[in-house]
Design an enzyme around this catalytic site. Structure first.
Site, mmCIF file in Angstrom:
data_model
loop_
_atom_site.group_PDB
_atom_site.id
_atom_site.type_symbol
_atom_site.label_atom_id
_atom_site.label_comp_id
_atom_site.label_asym_id
_atom_site.label_seq_id
_atom_site.Cartn_x
_atom_site.Cartn_y
_atom_site.Cartn_z
ATOM 1 N N LYS A 110 0.812 -1.218 0.000
ATOM 2 C CA LYS A 110 0.000 0.000 0.000
ATOM 3 C C LYS A 110 0.845 1.268 0.000
ATOM 4 O O LYS A 110 0.467 2.281 -0.598
ATOM 5 C CB LYS A 110 -0.971 -0.020 1.181
ATOM 6 C CG LYS A 110 -2.062 -1.068 1.059
ATOM 7 C CD LYS A 110 -3.023 -1.003 2.242
ATOM 8 C CE LYS A 110 -4.202 -1.956 2.041
ATOM 9 N NZ LYS A 110 -3.815 -3.358 1.984
ATOM 10 N N GLU A 121 -3.688 6.672 8.454
ATOM 11 C CA GLU A 121 -4.581 7.459 7.602
ATOM 12 C C GLU A 121 -5.704 8.048 8.443
ATOM 13 O O GLU A 121 -6.058 7.510 9.492
ATOM 14 C CB GLU A 121 -5.215 6.574 6.521
ATOM 15 C CG GLU A 121 -4.327 6.238 5.365
ATOM 16 C CD GLU A 121 -5.057 5.450 4.298
ATOM 17 O OE1 GLU A 121 -4.501 5.314 3.204
ATOM 18 O OE2 GLU A 121 -6.190 4.957 4.553
ATOM 19 N N HIS A 147 -14.807 -6.479 7.298
ATOM 20 C CA HIS A 147 -14.101 -5.796 6.207
ATOM 21 C C HIS A 147 -14.092 -6.608 4.917
ATOM 22 O O HIS A 147 -13.297 -6.342 4.017
ATOM 23 C CB HIS A 147 -12.664 -5.455 6.607
ATOM 24 C CG HIS A 147 -12.545 -4.570 7.803
ATOM 25 N ND1 HIS A 147 -12.852 -3.229 7.763
ATOM 26 C CD2 HIS A 147 -12.174 -4.841 9.078
ATOM 27 C CE1 HIS A 147 -12.664 -2.703 8.956
ATOM 28 N NE2 HIS A 147 -12.253 -3.656 9.770
ATOM 29 N N ARG A 156 -5.824 -8.393 -10.063
ATOM 30 C CA ARG A 156 -6.374 -9.710 -10.399
ATOM 31 C C ARG A 156 -7.841 -9.562 -10.758
ATOM 32 O O ARG A 156 -8.416 -8.470 -10.677
ATOM 33 C CB ARG A 156 -6.241 -10.655 -9.209
ATOM 34 C CG ARG A 156 -6.870 -10.072 -7.934
ATOM 35 C CD ARG A 156 -6.941 -11.053 -6.809
ATOM 36 N NE ARG A 156 -7.254 -10.415 -5.530
ATOM 37 C CZ ARG A 156 -8.458 -10.043 -5.137
ATOM 38 N NH1 ARG A 156 -9.502 -10.206 -5.954
ATOM 39 N NH2 ARG A 156 -8.654 -9.487 -3.968
#
Length: 488
Positions: free
Chosen positions: A115, A199, A234, A291
């Protein structure tokens, strides 16, 4: 490309093979010992057992998969999703063996698989990002200062993360150290990489993703958006296309951002760029999945395209025959993931044998599955049984078709997510499109699925189980009807 090995199992392996056969490409299956009788194994032109059920002994065993590929003169390997689909080491091994990895370049997988690297790559393309750090944080005192500057609540995320692992929401400074340590520990245990970053936590967001398609000739387009905000732990359970809150103007902006993300890593093939959308319709780059996605069928339904076929064409070096203006948007599609999980027990796996299995049929109904009646759901793999997809001329028609299809879907032997999905899709917040990724926490309680059975239903269940025993089919002591069956 005349022969392709599918390095996966279940519904996605079968779905990929169906397109390959339609394209007159021979198929090779690899399977573990517990999947010997699976539909994808029987469907393949050639099939090879490569080990025991444990993924490291079979579906994650790169050398055994490559050995089969070389022995069978395979020209391409399709990894599906999960397992080795985003593993740069595997992609590199495939390339060195002289076989085409049906996916993006090794470099693109590496960049977008981390990330922090992904944030650095997209920064030059002016893609909106959530306020936060773009480097790994190791010093807790420094991390606290950064968090205070961003403003609580904040999110601590594993750099190599996915599936909600290595992710912690911190509401206040006094909870920071505890949650920081937990995020690092989980990141190490899940990914072997303890790097985390911070974040701003976007409250009440929607999860919007854009399907992108790129070839080796520099052409990149997007295939509209998907709405994936109904999640538990999630992970997505209900997906639809298009999103009920994205209009043409926003679609163009977020689509352009997704195309730029693909360009930032010289992407080739099919990929998905994920964004968070806040209540004011500001969108922020989240990550890129390099993907095919589980939820790709809803995009296929609204565009009339076969994404696996497009993957193969790009892998063969062909130039895209589509331009952005050629991408259509026909009607509305919704997909639910049917898991062997108990929604009344925190969605924990509830595995067993499929005693009875009846799929819904009808106009606009599609089922992608990998099991048949009598099979057992293995403990060692993801407990998804199938994907139920519907298409309608508009969202209202798609919702009604989905509710009817869920009613017709019969799975007996264990609990499933069918009942929860019916609850979610029929909920007022889903119907009006205002739901967020907090839908489950805000609106769902396990007791909502608990309905007292009429006496005649209990008698029917007793008669069914008695008949099963008379047929000498083993019945587990804890065997019961799915959560959805209990609602009928």
């Amino acid at each position: 490309m005349k022969k392709v090995l599918v390095a996966n199992r279940g519904e996605i392996a079968l779905r990929i093979m169906k397109t390959l056969k339609r394209m007159n490409i021979q198929t090779v299956a690899v399977y573990s010992d517990v999947d010997e009788d699976a539909p994808f194994v029987k469907f393949a032109d050639e099939a090879f057992c490569i080990g025991e059920a444990t993924p490291s002994e079979s579906y994650l065993n790169m050398d055994k998969i490559l050995e089969v590929a070389i022995t069978t003169n395979t020209e391409g390997i399709h990894p599906g999703y999960g397992f080795l689909s985003e593993n740069a080491i595997f992609a590199e091994k495939v390339d060195k063996a002289g076989i085409k990895f049906i996916g993006p370049s090794i470099e693109a997988i590496k960049v977008m698989g981390d990330k922090l690297d992904a944030k650095q790559a997209v920064k030059a393309f002016d893609v909106p990002m959530v306020p936060g750090t773009d480097e790994a944080i190791t010093d807790i005192a420094e991390a606290k200062k950064i968090a205070a500057g961003i403003g609580y609540p904040i999110l601590i995320k594993a750099s190599a993360g996915g599936g909600g692992k290595g992710m912690r929401v911190v509401e206040s400074e006094d909870l920071f150290e505890e949650q920081f340590d937990r995020a690092v520990s989980e990141a190490v245990s899940s990914f072997g990489n303890g790097a985390v970053f911070i974040e701003k936590f976007v409250q009440q967001p929607k999860h919007i993703e854009i399907q992108v398609l790129a070839d080796a000739h520099g052409n990149v387009i997007h295939l509209n958006e998907r709405e994936c905000s109904i999640q538990r732990r999630h992970q997505k359970v209900v997906e639809e296309a298009p999103s009920p809150v994205v209009d043409a103007a926003l679609r163009a902006k977020i689509g352009e951002a997704a195309v730029n993300v693909a360009k930032s890593c010289n992407y080739e093939g099919v990929g998905t760029v994920e964004f968070l959308l806040d209540k004011d319709k500001n969108f922020y780059f989240l990550e890129m999945n390099t993907r095919l996605q589980v939820e790709h069928p809803v995009t296929e339904q609204i565009t009339g395209l076969d994404l696996v076929e497009l993957q193969i064409q790009v892998a063969r070096g062909e130039e895209l025959s589509l331009k952005q203006e050629d991408v259509g948007l026909n009607g509305h599609s919704i997909e639910i993931r049917v898991y062997a999980e108990d929604p009344e027990n925190d969605f924990l796996p509830d595995l067993g044998k499929i005693v009875k299995y009846t799929k819904p049929k009808g106009l606009g109904v599609r089922v992608d599955d990998g099991y048949t009646e009598g099979m057992k759901i293995p403990l060692t793999y993801d407990p998804m049984i199938a994907k139920l997809i519907v298409h309608g001329k508009d969202r209202d028609e798609a919702i009604e078709r989905l509710l009817k299809a869920i009613d017709e879907y019969e799975i007996i032997g264990f609990s499933t997510t069918l009942g929860f999905c019916h609850f979610a899709v029929d909920h007022e917040e889903f119907r009006n499109g205002n739901f967020t990724i907090n839908f489950v926490g805000d609106y769902y309680k396990p007791e909502m699925l608990r309905v007292e059975l009429p006496a005649e239903v209990g008698e029917l269940a007793y008669e069914v189980l008695k008949e099963i025993k008379q047929q000498a089919i083993p019945v587990q002591e804890d065997q019961h009807f799915s959560a959805w069956q209990k609602r009928k």
